[in-house]
Design a protein around this motif. Structure first.
Motif, PDB file in Angstrom:
ATOM      1  N   ALA A   1     -25.014  14.766 -42.004  1.00  9.60           N
ATOM      2  CA  ALA A   1     -24.161  14.407 -40.636  1.00  9.60           C
ATOM      3  C   ALA A   1     -24.598  12.737 -40.547  1.00  9.60           C
ATOM      4  N   ASP A   2     -25.648  12.675 -41.553  1.00  8.38           N
ATOM      5  CA  ASP A   2     -26.333  10.832 -40.847  1.00  8.38           C
ATOM      6  C   ASP A   2     -26.118   9.660 -42.474  1.00  8.38           C
ATOM      7  N   ALA A   3     -25.118  10.775 -43.751  1.00  9.99           N
ATOM      8  CA  ALA A   3     -24.110  10.678 -44.255  1.00  9.99           C
ATOM      9  C   ALA A   3     -23.405   8.904 -43.956  1.00  9.99           C
ATOM     10  N   GLN A   4     -23.909   7.089 -44.500  1.00 10.44           N
ATOM     11  CA  GLN A   4     -23.272   6.033 -44.212  1.00 10.44           C
ATOM     12  C   GLN A   4     -22.386   6.201 -45.108  1.00 10.44           C
ATOM     13  N   PRO A   5     -21.115   5.793 -44.078  1.00 11.23           N
ATOM     14  CA  PRO A   5     -20.130   5.799 -44.900  1.00 11.23           C
ATOM     15  C   PRO A   5     -19.884   4.655 -45.266  1.00 11.23           C
ATOM     16  N   SER A   6     -20.772   3.260 -45.330  1.00  9.65           N
ATOM     17  CA  SER A   6     -19.842   2.080 -45.358  1.00  9.65           C
ATOM     18  C   SER A   6     -20.523   1.303 -45.906  1.00  9.65           C
ATOM     19  N   ALA A   7     -20.175   0.721 -47.499  1.00 11.47           N
ATOM     20  CA  ALA A   7     -21.033   0.368 -48.362  1.00 11.47           C
ATOM     21  C   ALA A   7     -21.268  -1.152 -47.882  1.00 11.47           C
ATOM     22  N   ALA A   8     -20.358  -1.573 -47.020  1.00 10.98           N
ATOM     23  CA  ALA A   8     -20.273  -3.352 -47.023  1.00 10.98           C
ATOM     24  C   ALA A   8     -21.892  -4.061 -46.415  1.00 10.98           C
ATOM     25  N   ILE A   9     -21.972  -2.709 -45.155  1.00  5.64           N
ATOM     26  CA  ILE A   9     -23.211  -3.080 -44.412  1.00  5.64           C
ATOM     27  C   ILE A   9     -24.280  -2.511 -44.830  1.00  5.64           C
ATOM     28  N   LEU A  10     -24.441  -2.375 -46.833  1.00  7.74           N
ATOM     29  CA  LEU A  10     -25.358  -1.358 -47.021  1.00  7.74           C
ATOM     30  C   LEU A  10     -25.960  -2.776 -47.639  1.00  7.74           C
ATOM     31  N   VAL A  11     -25.177  -3.213 -48.032  1.00  5.95           N
ATOM     32  CA  VAL A  11     -25.106  -4.715 -49.484  1.00  5.95           C
ATOM     33  C   VAL A  11     -27.021  -5.306 -48.689  1.00  5.95           C
ATOM     34  N   GLY A  12     -27.597  -5.870 -49.319  1.00  3.59           N
ATOM     35  CA  GLY A  12     -28.431  -6.369 -49.046  1.00  3.59           C
ATOM     36  C   GLY A  12     -29.750  -5.507 -48.519  1.00  3.59           C
ATOM     37  N   GLN A  13     -29.569  -4.203 -48.538  1.00  2.00           N
ATOM     38  CA  GLN A  13     -30.584  -3.704 -48.029  1.00  2.00           C
ATOM     39  C   GLN A  13     -31.579  -3.279 -49.484  1.00  2.00           C
ATOM     40  N   MET A  14     -33.037  -2.819 -48.580  1.00  2.00           N
ATOM     41  CA  MET A  14     -33.807  -2.323 -49.034  1.00  2.00           C
ATOM     42  C   MET A  14     -34.072  -0.802 -49.466  1.00  2.00           C
ATOM     43  N   ALA A  15     -34.083  -0.522 -50.085  1.00  2.00           N
ATOM     44  CA  ALA A  15     -34.573   1.169 -50.910  1.00  2.00           C
ATOM     45  C   ALA A  15     -36.159   1.856 -49.826  1.00  2.00           C
ATOM     46  N   GLN A  16     -35.930   2.880 -48.808  1.00  2.00           N
ATOM     47  CA  GLN A  16     -37.348   2.482 -48.776  1.00  2.00           C
ATOM     48  C   GLN A  16     -37.789   3.651 -49.227  1.00  2.00           C
ATOM     49  N   ARG A  17     -37.103   5.106 -50.337  1.00  2.00           N
ATOM     50  CA  ARG A  17     -37.889   5.468 -51.318  1.00  2.00           C
ATOM     51  C   ARG A  17     -37.348   5.484 -52.333  1.00  2.00           C
ATOM     52  N   SER A  18     -37.619   5.881 -53.451  1.00  2.91           N
ATOM     53  CA  SER A  18     -37.028   6.529 -54.541  1.00  2.91           C
ATOM     54  C   SER A  18     -35.904   6.819 -53.868  1.00  2.91           C
ATOM     55  N   LEU A  19     -35.113   6.263 -54.969  1.00  5.39           N
ATOM     56  CA  LEU A  19     -33.724   6.665 -54.392  1.00  5.39           C
ATOM     57  C   LEU A  19     -32.832   7.238 -55.900  1.00  5.39           C
ATOM     58  N   SER A  20     -31.805   8.385 -56.814  1.00  8.45           N
ATOM     59  CA  SER A  20     -31.420   8.566 -57.797  1.00  8.45           C
ATOM     60  C   SER A  20     -30.164   8.238 -57.480  1.00  8.45           C
ATOM     61  N   ALA A  21     -29.997   8.293 -58.840  1.00  6.02           N
ATOM     62  CA  ALA A  21     -28.140   7.778 -58.900  1.00  6.02           C
ATOM     63  C   ALA A  21     -27.087   9.128 -58.571  1.00  6.02           C
ATOM     64  N   GLY A  22     -26.199   9.070 -57.861  1.00  5.35           N
ATOM     65  CA  GLY A  22     -24.941   9.352 -57.679  1.00  5.35           C
ATOM     66  C   GLY A  22     -26.092  10.006 -56.386  1.00  5.35           C
ATOM     67  N   SER A  23     -26.717   9.916 -56.216  1.00  5.65           N
ATOM     68  CA  SER A  23     -27.869  10.355 -54.070  1.00  5.65           C
ATOM     69  C   SER A  23     -26.554   9.737 -53.138  1.00  5.65           C
ATOM     70  N   VAL A  24     -25.723  10.610 -52.122  1.00 10.28           N
ATOM     71  CA  VAL A  24     -25.349   9.990 -51.229  1.00 10.28           C
ATOM     72  C   VAL A  24     -26.689   9.500 -50.123  1.00 10.28           C
ATOM     73  N   LEU A  25     -25.537   8.368 -49.508  1.00  7.95           N
ATOM     74  CA  LEU A  25     -26.497   7.506 -48.614  1.00  7.95           C
ATOM     75  C   LEU A  25     -26.646   7.448 -47.128  1.00  7.95           C
ATOM     76  N   ARG A  26     -27.789   8.119 -47.069  1.00  3.14           N
ATOM     77  CA  ARG A  26     -28.553   8.348 -45.382  1.00  3.14           C
ATOM     78  C   ARG A  26     -28.492   7.534 -45.265  1.00  3.14           C
ATOM     79  N   SER A  27     -29.202   7.671 -43.330  1.00  8.50           N
ATOM     80  CA  SER A  27     -29.577   6.316 -42.599  1.00  8.50           C
ATOM     81  C   SER A  27     -30.608   6.119 -43.282  1.00  8.50           C
ATOM     82  N   GLY A  28     -31.660   6.908 -42.667  1.00  4.75           N
ATOM     83  CA  GLY A  28     -33.066   6.875 -43.568  1.00  4.75           C
ATOM     84  C   GLY A  28     -33.740   6.274 -44.765  1.00  4.75           C
TER      85      GLY A  28
END
Length: 347
Positions: A238-265
């Motif tokens: 439910a908390d999946a991020q819908p937009s790519a524009a707002i995510l550019v420049g943000q920092m990963a808060q943990r290790s994230l794998s390729a192909g994963s759906v980005l969530r708010s945390g």
């Protein structure tokens, strides 16, 4: 002593020019010879069998299979074409026999034993079928099709139609069950000249941001790292991020794998203030603007609350990060408290 003999010269007869009568007789002879040869030259050459052919209609004519026939002969029907989209073969001997029955003589086969025939067809695939059903759902049930997908039952359907049957496919006789989200429709072209019945499941889709590569904790997201994909709503958090524009420049808060759906945390804006960093502590109010250098006791991103120590008085004050290296303590904070913390500097 040899006796020299006179050289006898040979007198060659002079060539007399042709008279007008001789020229006329020559031209007449050439005309007669040409006239006699015309039937032979005008007679078409031997018929030649074509290679593999594509049929556009139900019947194969002589012209479809053989080159060199007259226009009238080329229209003669010889064989039935294969079914729409199918490929068949005709033995070369059968074609030769058909030509002979028409009284056209022999046909050169070019060494071919058989000829392959492909029946041309228009193919209406799953994408056109889905679009037709979405239009019918919008017009008949008021359901917006932009965020819907159709999961068709069974194998991927293909509606085959004659190549000259153009126009868009339409869904008629549509039935929709909103509770089960099941749909059934007849896909047609033209005035039901070609049709195919399909059934399937309507799936609600959602656009989500998906990582294109793996990220380590603290790594910034670049524009090329994110793609927006449409996925079934039931399969994404439910908390999946819908937009790519707002995510550019943000920092990963943990290790994230390729192909994963980005969530708010998973990501957060970068810290604008770092722990131990010298910052400007400011208080802005109508008629009053105060500032002082301080030392951040903790890091924080835009809008975060951090504590700052006055290196001279050693007093600690809390403020809100308002920019890179800038912390605000007003105007919500009392002026008296801000003045004491800043050791009042008026600008």
């Amino acid at each position: 002593m040899h006796v020299l003999r006179p050289v006898n010269r040979i007198h060659r007869p002079r060539v007399a020019p042709l008279g007008a009568g001789a020229v006329i007789r020559t031209l007449l002879a050439l005309f007669v010879l040409g006239a006699l040869a015309l039937p032979v030259l005008a007679e078409p050459g031997r018929l030649r069998m074509r290679g593999d052919v594509t049929a556009r209609g139900d019947v194969l004519t002589l012209g479809d299979l053989v080159e060199g026939a007259s226009a009238e002969a080329a229209r003669q029907s010889l064989f039935r074409a294969p079914a729409l989209g199918a490929t068949g073969t005709i033995q070369a001997q059968r074609i030769a026999d058909a030509v002979a029955r028409l009284g056209l003589g022999e046909v050169e086969t070019g060494g071919r034993v058989q000829v392959a025939v492909l029946r041309a067809a228009r193919r209406v695939g799953a994408a056109e079928i889905e679009a037709a059903i979405k239009r019918a759902l919008e017009s008949g049930y008021g359901i917006e099709g932009r965020n819907l997908a159709l999961r068709i039952d069974g194998e991927t359907p293909v509606l085959l139609a004659p190549i000259d049957l153009d126009g868009q496919a339409n869904a008629v006789d549509l039935a929709y069950d909103p509770r089960l989200k099941r749909v059934a429709a007849l896909i047609v072209l033209g005035d039901r000249q070609a049709s195919l019945r399909v059934t399937g499941q309507i799936v609600e889709m959602r656009e989500v941001a998906v990582l294109g590569r793996s990220l380590n904790r603290g790594e910034a997201i670049a524009p090329a790292d994110i793609a927006v994909e449409r996925r079934p709503r039931e399969a994404v958090p439910a908390d999946a991020q819908p937009s790519a524009a707002i995510l550019v420049g943000q920092m990963a808060q943990r290790s994230l794998s390729a192909g994963s759906v980005l969530r708010s945390g998973d990501v957060a804006p970068p810290d604008l203030v770092s722990r131990g960093e010298a910052v400007t502590l400011v208080f802005d109010s109508p008629g009053l603007n105060l500032s002082l250098r301080g030392l951040a006791n903790e890091g924080g991103r835009l809008g975060a609350t951090v504590s700052v120590t006055n290196p001279i008085s050693k007093k600690v004050v809390s403020g809100t990060v308002i920019g890179p290296g800038r912390v605000s303590v007003g105007p919500a904070a009392p002026v008296r408290q801000a003045s004491a913390a800043l050791e009042t500097t008026v600008r």
